[in-house]
Motif scaffolding. Structure first.
Motif, PDB file in Angstrom:
ATOM      1  N   GLY A 229       6.972   1.395  -2.954  1.00 57.75           N
ATOM      2  CA  GLY A 229       5.764   2.175  -4.149  1.00 57.75           C
ATOM      3  C   GLY A 229       5.175   3.468  -3.512  1.00 57.75           C
ATOM      4  O   GLY A 229       5.454   4.034  -3.021  1.00 57.75           O
ATOM      5  N   LEU A 230       4.173   3.955  -4.199  1.00 57.11           N
ATOM      6  CA  LEU A 230       3.330   5.335  -4.082  1.00 57.11           C
ATOM      7  C   LEU A 230       1.823   4.527  -3.403  1.00 57.11           C
ATOM      8  O   LEU A 230       1.719   3.376  -3.618  1.00 57.11           O
ATOM      9  CB  LEU A 230       3.187   5.470  -5.053  1.00 57.11           C
ATOM     10  N   PRO A 231       1.256   5.638  -2.740  1.00 49.90           N
ATOM     11  CA  PRO A 231      -0.101   4.772  -2.003  1.00 49.90           C
ATOM     12  C   PRO A 231      -1.178   4.410  -3.558  1.00 49.90           C
ATOM     13  O   PRO A 231      -0.532   5.451  -4.231  1.00 49.90           O
ATOM     14  CB  PRO A 231      -0.309   6.238  -1.312  1.00 49.90           C
ATOM     15  N   THR A 232      -1.925   4.086  -2.496  1.00 45.94           N
ATOM     16  CA  THR A 232      -2.871   3.784  -4.034  1.00 45.94           C
ATOM     17  C   THR A 232      -3.903   4.560  -3.681  1.00 45.94           C
ATOM     18  O   THR A 232      -4.687   4.924  -2.502  1.00 45.94           O
ATOM     19  CB  THR A 232      -3.164   2.317  -4.261  1.00 45.94           C
TER      20      THR A 232
ATOM     21  N   TYR B 190      -5.467   7.275  -5.589  1.00 44.17           N
ATOM     22  CA  TYR B 190      -5.172   8.903  -5.580  1.00 44.17           C
ATOM     23  C   TYR B 190      -4.878   8.832  -7.104  1.00 44.17           C
ATOM     24  O   TYR B 190      -4.163   8.516  -7.288  1.00 44.17           O
ATOM     25  CB  TYR B 190      -3.758   9.246  -4.826  1.00 44.17           C
TER      26      TYR B 190
ATOM     27  N   ARG C 187      -0.190  11.640  -8.117  1.00 48.00           N
ATOM     28  CA  ARG C 187       0.602  10.915  -6.639  1.00 48.00           C
ATOM     29  C   ARG C 187       2.883  11.748  -7.287  1.00 48.00           C
ATOM     30  O   ARG C 187       2.640  12.073  -8.424  1.00 48.00           O
ATOM     31  CB  ARG C 187       0.576   9.653  -6.960  1.00 48.00           C
TER      32      ARG C 187
ATOM     33  N   ILE D   2      -0.862   4.216 -13.048  1.00 45.64           N
ATOM     34  CA  ILE D   2       0.758   3.589 -13.077  1.00 45.64           C
ATOM     35  C   ILE D   2       1.607   3.488 -11.365  1.00 45.64           C
ATOM     36  O   ILE D   2       1.207   4.614 -10.646  1.00 45.64           O
ATOM     37  CB  ILE D   2       1.456   4.474 -13.949  1.00 45.64           C
ATOM     38  N   ASP D   3       1.696   2.598 -10.949  1.00 52.46           N
ATOM     39  CA  ASP D   3       2.535   1.896  -9.951  1.00 52.46           C
ATOM     40  C   ASP D   3       4.129   1.360  -9.737  1.00 52.46           C
ATOM     41  O   ASP D   3       4.029   0.545  -9.676  1.00 52.46           O
ATOM     42  CB  ASP D   3       1.551   0.732  -8.785  1.00 52.46           C
ATOM     43  N   PRO D   4       3.933   2.921  -9.651  1.00 54.16           N
ATOM     44  CA  PRO D   4       6.062   2.460  -9.934  1.00 54.16           C
ATOM     45  C   PRO D   4       6.677   1.788  -9.102  1.00 54.16           C
ATOM     46  O   PRO D   4       5.794   2.240  -7.410  1.00 54.16           O
ATOM     47  CB  PRO D   4       6.710   4.128 -10.066  1.00 54.16           C
ATOM     48  N   ILE D   5       8.151   1.494  -8.779  1.00 55.08           N
ATOM     49  CA  ILE D   5       8.656   1.237  -7.298  1.00 55.08           C
ATOM     50  C   ILE D   5       9.947   2.085  -7.562  1.00 55.08           C
ATOM     51  O   ILE D   5      10.324   2.104  -8.858  1.00 55.08           O
ATOM     52  CB  ILE D   5       9.300  -0.399  -7.894  1.00 55.08           C
TER      53      ILE D   5
END
Length: 304
Positions: free
Chosen positions: A189-192, A194, A197, A225-228
């Protein structure tokens, strides 16, 4: 899920070295504080052509240059008197502030024998309060940059805060910058925390929300949005972003929140008021012709 996908464009540094230019892009000038991103190589260098690839002394203001290598090595010299060789896994972080000049030369014996070079360089814009601060330079060794591993995942934190990791790389605003290697089938995933991104695919390909993206593409994600990201094959990603700083003007190697500061930097370089590196001052790159375009117009090719 995705605000935009930016395809890298070919750009020449004017010395026979062609890079993939990712930022700035006409529809997306910045990603958090990151205002510039180039991917150079991989390239196998003919020994007789190595010297032609040298980036001669040139100026910067209002930004930090961040150099990170996958392969090869580069010798940095600047007007502070610093001489530093950067190797894979290290970070060179140069904050130009009020003005600095530096060169990047390819003096590695392996390259002189036909070795390989591959590097990523980004520019990080500075907050207004420190745009005209005194210039600084720091080199950070691999042991200073924390690494995270999991099944099929390897990650190095280059700068900022991400996934609970932090390091001592000196930054001026909230950001994250990581080097990630994924094995086939690995998920990441991406860091949350922020608002802006992105993920640049340096090698291989990944799947996001059922769509596949390949090398040379920067994926900019919708806030909240928190993508995978799922690796289709062994792949290398550069994850980056942070808090936006507001509008910035960019012309050649100059970045500022004020148009008039760009014009002042042009005059300073022409008049010799930005010092050359004391150990590399026999030649330099003159100010390009701008044909009287305003500072907010598309700049001439930038140098690292």
């Amino acid at each position: 899920m995705l605000d935009i996908v930016i395809d890298a464009r070919q750009a020449s540094l004017g010395n026979g070295f062609t890079v993939r230019r990712i930022l700035p892009y006409r529809l997306r000038r910045m990603l958090g504080p990151f205002i510039f991103m180039d991917h150079g190589g991989p390239v196998n260098i003919v020994p007789s052509e190595v010297a032609n690839m040298d980036v001669l002394p040139h100026p910067h203001i209002g930004l930090s240059t961040v150099s990170y290598l996958f392969d090869g090595q580069v010798t940095h010299r600047d007007s502070l008197g610093v001489q530093q060789v950067i190797r894979p896994g290290e970070v060179n972080w140069m904050t130009a502030g009020s003005g600095i000049a530096h060169s990047e030369r390819f003096e590695d014996p392996a390259m002189l024998a036909g070795g390989t070079l591959e590097m990523i360089q980004t520019w990080v814009a500075l907050p207004e309060a420190v745009e005209d601060s005194a210039p600084t330079f720091d080199n950070y060794q691999p042991h200073e940059l924390p690494i995270y591993t999991d099944k099929g995942v390897w990650m190095r934190l280059i700068a900022g805060n991400a996934f609970g990791l932090q390091n001592d790389v000196k930054t001026h605003s909230p950001l994250f910058y990581t080097h990630v290697v994924l094995q086939p089938g690995a998920r990441f995933g991406l860091p949350t925390g922020y608002p802006e991104r992105g993920a640049y695919v340096a090698k291989g390909s990944v799947e996001v929300n059922g769509h596949r993206y390949g090398a040379g593409q920067l994926l900019v994600f919708t806030p909240g949005i928190d993508p995978i990201l799922i690796a289709h094959e062994s792949c290398t990603l550069m994850l980056l972003g942070g808090e936006p700083l507001g509008e910035r003007f960019i012309w050649w190697n100059f970045v500022s929140s004020r148009r008039e500061r760009i014009e002042q930097a042009k005059a300073d370089w022409q008049a010799g008021r930005i010092a050359l590196p004391p150990n590399d001052n026999d030649e330099f790159i003159p100010l390009p012709q701008d044909n009287s375009k305003p500072a907010g117009s598309p700049p001439p090719p930038a140098l690292s």
